[in-house]
Design an enzyme around this catalytic site. Structure first.
Site, PDB file in Angstrom:
ATOM      1  N   GLU A 159       9.147  -3.331  10.435  1.00 12.95           N
ATOM      2  CA  GLU A 159       9.512  -2.932   9.609  1.00 12.95           C
ATOM      3  C   GLU A 159      10.253  -1.056  11.292  1.00 12.95           C
ATOM      4  OE1 GLU A 159       5.885  -0.855   7.234  1.00 12.95           O
ATOM      5  OE2 GLU A 159       7.922   0.732   7.077  1.00 12.95           O
TER       6      GLU A 159
ATOM      7  N   ASP B 141       0.890  -0.980  -0.280  1.00 10.35           N
ATOM      8  CA  ASP B 141       0.068   0.266  -0.134  1.00 10.35           C
ATOM      9  C   ASP B 141       0.862   1.351   0.169  1.00 10.35           C
ATOM     10  OD1 ASP B 141       0.785  -0.534   2.815  1.00 10.35           O
ATOM     11  OD2 ASP B 141      -0.935   0.006   3.645  1.00 10.35           O
ATOM     12  N   SER B 142       2.254   1.307   0.290  1.00  9.78           N
ATOM     13  CA  SER B 142       2.741   2.145  -0.759  1.00  9.78           C
ATOM     14  C   SER B 142       2.692   2.957  -1.406  1.00  9.78           C
ATOM     15  CB  SER B 142       4.187   1.549  -0.263  1.00  9.78           C
ATOM     16  OG  SER B 142       4.638   0.372  -1.065  1.00  9.78           O
TER      17      SER B 142
HETATM   18  O1  KIV Z   1       3.376  -1.154   1.445  1.00  8.66           O
HETATM   19  C1  KIV Z   1       4.688  -1.502   1.352  1.00  8.66           C
HETATM   20  O2  KIV Z   1       5.319  -1.023   0.600  1.00  8.66           O
HETATM   21  C2  KIV Z   1       5.372  -2.310   2.570  1.00  8.66           C
HETATM   22  C3  KIV Z   1       6.416  -2.465   2.509  1.00  8.66           C
HETATM   23  C4  KIV Z   1       7.457  -1.428   2.687  1.00  8.66           C
HETATM   24  C5  KIV Z   1       6.451  -3.603   3.459  1.00  8.66           C
HETATM   25  O3  KIV Z   1       4.256  -2.323   3.738  1.00  8.66           O
END
Ligand code: KIV
Length: 278
Positions: free
Chosen positions: A183, A45-46
């Protein structure tokens, strides 16, 4: 070539081999990271931040993740595809979490789903796993709680906070997740979790002891040189490369140097291949 499965990933930990996870959001990037040999590709969700340009991940919907999941799946030949469960897709009830995890499998081509939270998410994880959908947990800094945490900051610095994260990691494992993302936590806390858990740990800002690592593709490729948090190592500097290339293109279009006959069609030529292949 067959796609990497959950048992394949578990075998990597058993054989003491590190797991390589990287994010991707479209078919082109997926094709490249797959060709580079990533074991797992995450549609995180990044994407709310790096694709949509928002300040956090909270605006991402299930439809966004499913759409990008389908795009990424088309670019993969061997990597395992994990799709993130976005904000409010799993917090309301375990039943709703299961329904939404199932949608990510059916509509987004997920081989597994990832969801944030330890003890608080354990019922949702249990139900999803019981339905046959593999789950990746995510503890430590959980970006969907950014407002409660007071920003994107390292978690688990005090003994009490560290112990809570260790408990959360155990809750995720006990609920049946097959692997867990850690994280932004101190490296000794990640080392303790990696030692105590049987499932593989995948770190981002969690030090070298984890069983694998994950980075956002644009961060490791240097698409934004102004973004340099401590946990990112840049393996390329694509920002100046791309800006320079587009500047050259713009200048040649303006001067008339592009296109030449080489880039143009003549009536009597053999048919050219115009189709892109993923
Ligand atoms: O949303 C994302 O890309 C993530 C990773 C950075 C672990 O959760």
């Amino acid at each position: 070539m067959a796609r990497t499965t959950v048992p394949d990933l578990q075998r990597l930990k058993a054989e003491n081999r590190k797991i390589v996870m990287v994010t991707a959001y479209d078919a082109t990037m997926a094709r490249l990271v797959d060709a580079a040999g990533a074991d797992m590709v995450l549609v995180g969700d990044s994407l709310g931040m790096v694709i949509q340009g928002n300040e956090d991940t909270l605006g991402v919907t299930l439809e966004h993740i499913a759409y990008h999941g389908r795009c990424v799946a088309r670019g993969l030949k061997q990597a395992h595809l994990t799709l993130d469960m976005p904000f409010l897709s799993f917090q309301i009830s375990p039943q709703e979490a299961l329904r939404n995890a199932g949608r990510l499998v059916q509509e987004g081509q997920a081989q597994s789903v990832k969801l944030e939270g330890g003890e608080r998410s354990s019922e949702a994880i249990r139900l999803i796993v019981e339905a046959g959908i593999p789950v990746v947990g995510h503890v430590g800094l959980t970006p969907q709680s950014v407002h409660a945490l007071g920003g994107f900051r390292v978690q688990g610095r005090s003994q009490e906070a560290a112990d809570r994260i260790v408990r959360d990691a155990h809750a995720v494992e006990d609920a049946g997740a097959f692997c867990i993302v850690l994280e932004s936590i101190p490296e000794d806390v990640a080392a303790r979790i990696t030692e105590e858990l049987e499932i593989p740990t995948i770190g981002i800002g969690a030090g070298p002891s984890c069983d694998g690592q994950v980075l956002v593709c644009y961060d490791l490729l240097g698409f934004d040189l102004s973004f340099q948090p401590r946990f990112v190592k840049r393996y390329a500097e694509m920002e100046p490369a791309i800006v320079g290339a587009v500047r050259s293109y713009a200048s040649e279009v303006r001067s008339g140097a592009f296109p030449t006959a080489e880039h143009s069609f003549q009536r009597k030529q053999a048919p050219a291949r115009l189709k892109r292949v993923y």
